[in-house]
Design a protein around this motif. Structure first.
Motif, short mmCIF file in Angstrom:
data_model
loop_
_atom_site.label_atom_id
_atom_site.label_comp_id
_atom_site.label_asym_id
_atom_site.label_seq_id
_atom_site.Cartn_x
_atom_site.Cartn_y
_atom_site.Cartn_z
N ASP A 39 -22.75 -7.11 -9.00
CA ASP A 39 -22.28 -7.68 -10.25
C ASP A 39 -20.76 -7.82 -10.18
O ASP A 39 -20.14 -7.52 -9.17
CB ASP A 39 -22.72 -6.83 -11.44
N ARG A 40 -20.16 -8.26 -11.26
CA ARG A 40 -18.72 -8.54 -11.28
C ARG A 40 -17.90 -7.31 -10.88
O ARG A 40 -17.00 -7.40 -10.05
CB ARG A 40 -18.30 -9.02 -12.67
N ALA A 41 -18.23 -6.15 -11.45
CA ALA A 41 -17.46 -4.94 -11.15
C ALA A 41 -17.58 -4.57 -9.67
O ALA A 41 -16.58 -4.23 -9.03
CB ALA A 41 -17.94 -3.78 -12.03
N ALA A 42 -18.78 -4.66 -9.13
CA ALA A 42 -18.98 -4.32 -7.72
C ALA A 42 -18.28 -5.32 -6.81
O ALA A 42 -17.70 -4.95 -5.79
CB ALA A 42 -20.47 -4.25 -7.39
N LEU B 162 -15.55 -7.09 -7.55
CA LEU B 162 -14.11 -6.84 -7.62
C LEU B 162 -13.72 -5.59 -6.83
O LEU B 162 -12.69 -5.58 -6.15
CB LEU B 162 -13.66 -6.72 -9.08
N GLU B 163 -14.55 -4.56 -6.89
CA GLU B 163 -14.25 -3.35 -6.12
C GLU B 163 -14.37 -3.63 -4.62
O GLU B 163 -13.52 -3.21 -3.83
CB GLU B 163 -15.21 -2.22 -6.50
N THR C 208 -9.60 -11.15 -10.46
CA THR C 208 -10.07 -10.71 -11.77
C THR C 208 -10.15 -11.87 -12.75
O THR C 208 -11.12 -11.98 -13.51
CB THR C 208 -9.14 -9.60 -12.33
N ARG D 22 -17.16 -13.22 -16.52
CA ARG D 22 -17.57 -11.89 -16.99
C ARG D 22 -19.00 -11.55 -16.59
O ARG D 22 -19.33 -10.39 -16.39
CB ARG D 22 -17.42 -11.78 -18.51
#
Length: 159
Positions: free
Chosen positions: A27-30, A32-33, A41, A46
């Motif tokens: 997903d987005r968070a994964a 970006l990490e 970002t 989103r």
């Protein structure tokens, strides 16, 4: 009906595959990490979720995946529910043999991104059921034409 955005994670270095093992979904968070680039970002929606895994390089024959690395990438793509894409560079006869061997191992639904008319011909004749996509070298473009120039400029401000 809303079109689903396709987002691909491209990996050329097989050592990066190990980082995927601890990820349950991209997903987005994964994403970006994993990418570790704050400039992305603003670009990722989103509700972003990766849909494809590109593994290999469409520019360098020396970065074509080994059999072991390809197996690991295929397993990770399967585990994460990602469509697999095998990018291929311009190919000499030796690399063409490796490409054929790799394509024989791809699961149904995979894509092969070609940058060489010879590879395209082999795909058409030997693997007609495998989806073949024209790469940037074959299409003579340096970026995805669907990405607006201002968005690209955020990632590559000096280019």
């Amino acid at each position: 009906m809303k079109d689903t955005m396709e987002i691909a994670l491209a990996i050329t270095d097989p050592r990066r595959l190990a980082k995927l093992k601890s990820v349950a979904s991209l997903d987005r968070a994964a994403l970006l990490e994993f990418l570790d680039d704050p400039q992305l970002t603003d670009l990722l929606p989103r509700d972003a979720v990766a849909t494809h895994l590109y593994f290999g390089s469409e520019y360098c024959e020396h970065l074509f995946p080994s059999e072991d690395d390809l197996s690991i990438a295929l397993a990770q793509a399967n585990r994460l529910g990602l469509s697999f894409v095998l990018p291929t560079p311009i190919a000499n006869d030796g690399l063409l043999t490796n490409i054929v061997a790799a394509v024989e191992k791809l699961p149904a639904g995979s894509e092969v991104l070609v940058n060489d008319w010879g590879v395209a011909q082999v795909m058409k004749t030997k693997f007609p059921e495998t989806r073949t996509v024209a790469g940037r070298q074959l299409a003579k473009v340096i970026k995805d034409p669907r990405m607006p120039a201002p968005a690209l400029h955020k990632i590559y401000p000096s280019n």
